[in-house]
Write a protein that holds these residues in place. Structure first.
Motif, mmCIF file in Angstrom:
data_model
loop_
_atom_site.group_PDB
_atom_site.id
_atom_site.type_symbol
_atom_site.label_atom_id
_atom_site.label_comp_id
_atom_site.label_asym_id
_atom_site.label_seq_id
_atom_site.Cartn_x
_atom_site.Cartn_y
_atom_site.Cartn_z
ATOM 1 N N TYR A 202 -0.590 29.928 -12.357
ATOM 2 C CA TYR A 202 -0.985 29.075 -11.230
ATOM 3 C C TYR A 202 -1.002 27.639 -11.711
ATOM 4 N N MET A 203 -0.157 26.800 -11.084
ATOM 5 C CA MET A 203 -0.118 25.379 -11.425
ATOM 6 C C MET A 203 -0.283 24.569 -10.148
ATOM 7 N N PRO A 204 -1.443 23.965 -9.930
ATOM 8 C CA PRO A 204 -1.690 23.211 -8.698
ATOM 9 C C PRO A 204 -0.976 21.860 -8.696
ATOM 10 N N GLY A 205 0.318 21.893 -8.336
ATOM 11 C CA GLY A 205 1.128 20.686 -8.388
ATOM 12 C C GLY A 205 0.650 19.570 -7.483
ATOM 13 N N LYS A 206 -0.024 19.922 -6.398
ATOM 14 C CA LYS A 206 -0.515 18.886 -5.484
ATOM 15 C C LYS A 206 -1.630 18.075 -6.141
ATOM 16 N N GLU A 207 -2.308 18.684 -7.125
ATOM 17 C CA GLU A 207 -3.335 18.001 -7.905
ATOM 18 C C GLU A 207 -2.644 17.548 -9.190
ATOM 19 N N ILE A 208 -1.988 16.375 -9.125
ATOM 20 C CA ILE A 208 -1.055 15.972 -10.180
ATOM 21 C C ILE A 208 -1.714 15.975 -11.564
ATOM 22 N N SER A 209 -2.973 15.594 -11.633
ATOM 23 C CA SER A 209 -3.644 15.527 -12.935
ATOM 24 C C SER A 209 -3.730 16.897 -13.596
ATOM 25 N N MET A 210 -3.597 17.976 -12.802
ATOM 26 C CA MET A 210 -3.715 19.323 -13.349
ATOM 27 C C MET A 210 -2.412 19.845 -13.955
ATOM 28 N N LEU A 211 -1.376 19.008 -14.049
ATOM 29 C CA LEU A 211 -0.208 19.416 -14.832
ATOM 30 C C LEU A 211 -0.541 19.360 -16.326
ATOM 31 N N LEU A 212 -1.516 18.542 -16.695
ATOM 32 C CA LEU A 212 -2.144 18.583 -18.018
ATOM 33 C C LEU A 212 -1.147 18.428 -19.167
ATOM 34 N N TYR A 213 -0.207 17.488 -19.004
ATOM 35 C CA TYR A 213 0.788 17.309 -20.060
ATOM 36 C C TYR A 213 0.203 16.745 -21.345
ATOM 37 N N GLN A 214 -1.057 16.310 -21.297
ATOM 38 C CA GLN A 214 -1.693 15.821 -22.527
ATOM 39 C C GLN A 214 -1.957 16.944 -23.528
ATOM 40 N N GLU A 273 -9.393 31.116 -5.761
ATOM 41 C CA GLU A 273 -8.792 32.254 -5.062
ATOM 42 C C GLU A 273 -7.614 32.817 -5.846
ATOM 43 N N ALA A 274 -6.842 31.924 -6.471
ATOM 44 C CA ALA A 274 -5.677 32.371 -7.231
ATOM 45 C C ALA A 274 -6.084 33.277 -8.384
ATOM 46 N N MET A 275 -7.131 32.887 -9.097
ATOM 47 C CA MET A 275 -7.576 33.686 -10.238
ATOM 48 C C MET A 275 -8.331 34.946 -9.804
ATOM 49 N N GLU A 276 -9.023 34.865 -8.700
ATOM 50 C CA GLU A 276 -9.798 36.013 -8.217
ATOM 51 C C GLU A 276 -8.890 37.078 -7.615
ATOM 52 N N SER A 277 -7.803 36.658 -6.999
ATOM 53 C CA SER A 277 -6.970 37.581 -6.226
ATOM 54 C C SER A 277 -6.171 38.550 -7.079
ATOM 55 N N GLY A 278 -5.848 38.167 -8.304
ATOM 56 C CA GLY A 278 -4.987 38.998 -9.126
ATOM 57 C C GLY A 278 -3.508 38.791 -8.850
ATOM 58 N N ARG A 279 -3.179 37.891 -7.924
ATOM 59 C CA ARG A 279 -1.762 37.592 -7.669
ATOM 60 C C ARG A 279 -1.161 36.748 -8.793
ATOM 61 N N TYR A 280 -2.023 36.016 -9.493
ATOM 62 C CA TYR A 280 -1.605 35.189 -10.623
ATOM 63 C C TYR A 280 -2.241 35.742 -11.894
ATOM 64 N N ALA A 281 -1.519 35.635 -13.014
ATOM 65 C CA ALA A 281 -2.024 36.183 -14.274
ATOM 66 C C ALA A 281 -2.683 35.130 -15.155
ATOM 67 N N MET A 282 -2.257 33.854 -15.030
ATOM 68 C CA MET A 282 -2.710 32.825 -15.974
ATOM 69 C C MET A 282 -2.876 31.482 -15.278
ATOM 70 N N MET A 283 -3.587 30.576 -15.947
ATOM 71 C CA MET A 283 -3.743 29.209 -15.463
ATOM 72 C C MET A 283 -4.131 28.306 -16.630
ATOM 73 N N LEU A 284 -3.522 27.131 -16.715
ATOM 74 C CA LEU A 284 -3.933 26.139 -17.698
ATOM 75 C C LEU A 284 -5.301 25.612 -17.293
ATOM 76 N N CYS A 285 -6.269 25.699 -18.187
ATOM 77 C CA CYS A 285 -7.627 25.310 -17.800
ATOM 78 C C CYS A 285 -8.505 25.246 -19.045
ATOM 79 N N TRP A 286 -9.796 25.027 -18.822
ATOM 80 C CA TRP A 286 -10.779 24.973 -19.900
ATOM 81 C C TRP A 286 -11.756 26.130 -19.715
ATOM 82 N N ASP A 287 -12.303 26.598 -20.843
ATOM 83 C CA ASP A 287 -13.096 27.826 -20.799
ATOM 84 C C ASP A 287 -14.318 27.724 -19.903
ATOM 85 N N THR A 288 -14.978 26.562 -19.882
ATOM 86 C CA THR A 288 -16.221 26.450 -19.115
ATOM 87 C C THR A 288 -15.984 26.488 -17.603
ATOM 88 N N TRP A 289 -14.724 26.284 -17.152
ATOM 89 C CA TRP A 289 -14.426 26.365 -15.717
ATOM 90 C C TRP A 289 -14.834 27.726 -15.166
#
Length: 438
Positions: A202-214, A273-289
């Motif tokens: 799951y990559m929320p492209g509309k939230e540009i900062s969440m591409l997380l290229y850093q 919803e993406a992570m809860e639904s099981g339709r997506y397997a992974m997401m770039l994120c931080w553990d505390t989220w």
């Protein structure tokens, strides 16, 4: 600013006692800090009846541990805090105006460090805490966040997350998938998931900062010659081979449909919803989220490296920490310094962070909780961990420059990887010109 009742030797003994007591892992909140620190370690009760003005970006000072620390300060000192939260889009202009003398300056500022504070002339306006007694209690990661021009410019007081890829362990078990160890294995995992009808990432492209290229860029600018080249203009992103690998990773993920059909419209609000639904397997994120924003069962998820083109074995990114800076020209400087000493006291910060999911910012921070995801992946994290450098140290860096990457990902865009990187260079150069180092 000195220690009140506990010498440096006694302070160290307390740390040894806590480790021997098995508190190092922080698997659950540990109220033994009340036994280890039954009274203040530092002397911060030097002023009463003062009102300090604190500025920060809305809603950063509504975090539970900050609210708790502020309430404790008011209760134990009798002093008052005037908390001013400013919308993000207005913050830089308002603070710059205060620095220029157009409006009254705050006594204390909550901000991120590094290049984020360049335009505020930190050497002239913010107090140097290098000789403060509490500096020895900061973790290495916290010190990295607090250093500016070789000085400790503020006190980190924030939750410390570890970023990588969160993944659904149930889905991985169902399809007999191992956690990948290389970029190639990650792409093969994505292909297997897609073949089973699961959207890999799951990559929320509309939230540009969440591409997380850093995330991958951190490992590139660990090379000081690359970082200095970017900052003095000798290098651009287009001159760095690893940057082409990074943006090509996004293109590949889009072309192979590993992000699903709607990634351009997906946003922050869809992450839960993406992570809860099981339709997506992974997401770039931080553990505390998983404990601050996710509404589902966090135990279903693990944490693995971010495989984003480079480095070959993936990467974890350390936290970006908010910190408190003091206006060294404040008429209430002594009271402001006492406030910082109050926050830096393990007698107080353990009370504020009790039960909060976070890696420690202070060496004697024992009341917070490491996430199960961190504990499970701790050995892998140690091998592939990189401090947050790109976001903190690259002049003109902005997560929003990922808009160029998003355009490059679109089918039929006609852009090359070099076109994408040159566009990012142009945006960063314009930002550096608008906000030169003072």
């Amino acid at each position: 600013m000195g220690k009140k009742a506990v010498s440096a030797g006694a302070f160290l003994l307390l740390s040894v006692f806590l480790m021997a007591a098995g508190c190092g892992s922080r698997e659950q909140s540990d109220s033994s800090y009340q036994t280890a620190f039954p009274e203040p370690v530092y002397d911060w009760g030097k002023s009463t009846g003062e009102t300090l003005v604190i500025w920060g970006i809305y809603p950063e000072m509504e975090r539970s541990y900050i609210v708790k620390a502020f309430e404790r300060y008011r209760s134990l000192t009798g002093n008052e805090l005037e908390v001013v939260q400013i919308p993000k889009e207005e913050f830089e202009e308002k603070l710059f105006g205060a620095v220029e003398g157009e409006t009254e300056r705050p006594d204390i500022l909550l901000s991120y460090g590094g290049t984020n504070i360049d335009i505020y002339d930190p050497d002239e306006n913010f107090y140097d805490f290098t000789e403060a007694g509490w500096v020895e209690d900061l973790t290495d990661t916290a010190i990295n966040q607090a250093v500016y021009n070789g000085k400790i410019i503020g006190l980190p007081h924030w939750e410390a997350s570890v970023s990588g890829t969160i993944y659904n362990k149930e889905i991985f078990r169902k399809y007999h998938l191992e956690v990948p160890k290389t970029q190639e294995e990650f792409l093969q995992t994505c292909e297997t998931l897609k073949n089973h009808g699961v959207i890999p990432l799951y990559m929320p492209g509309k939230e540009i900062s969440m591409l997380l290229y850093q995330f991958p860029l951190d490992s590139v600018v660990e090379d000081i010659s690359v970082l200095e080249g970017l900052n003095d203009g000798r290098l651009g992103y287009a001159d760095i081979p690893q940057m082409e690998q990074i943006v090509m990773w996004y293109r590949i993920m889009a072309e192979k449909e590993y992000l699903g059909d709607n990634y351009m419209e997906d946003d922050w609000n869809g992450m839960n919803e993406a992570m809860e639904s099981g339709r997506y397997a992974m997401m770039l994120c931080w553990d505390t989220w998983l404990y601050t924003d996710f509404e589902g069962d966090a135990s279903r998820f693990g944490l693995m490296p971010a495989f984003m083109g480079v480095p070959q074995e993936g990467t974890f990114e350390g936290p970006n920490l908010g910190m408190f800076l003091v206006n060294k020209n404040s008429e209430r400087l002594d009271a402001a310094l006492n406030f910082i000493t109050f926050l830096a006291d393990p007698y107080n910060y353990n009370a504020a962070f009790e039960g909060i999911y976070t890696a420690p910012v202070f060496k004697n921070q024992i009341a917070s909780i490491s996430t199960p995801q961190y504990l499970e992946a701790e050995s892998v994290i140690e091998r592939h961990f990189h401090d947050s450098i790109a976001w903190l140290r690259i002049r003109g860096f902005s997560q929003m420059d990922a808009s160029c990457i998003l355009e490059f990902m679109e089918s039929g865009s006609g852009m090359t990887a070099q076109d994408c990187l040159r566009n990012m260079d142009r945006l960063r150069a314009e930002r550096m010109q608008e906000n030169p180092v003072r």
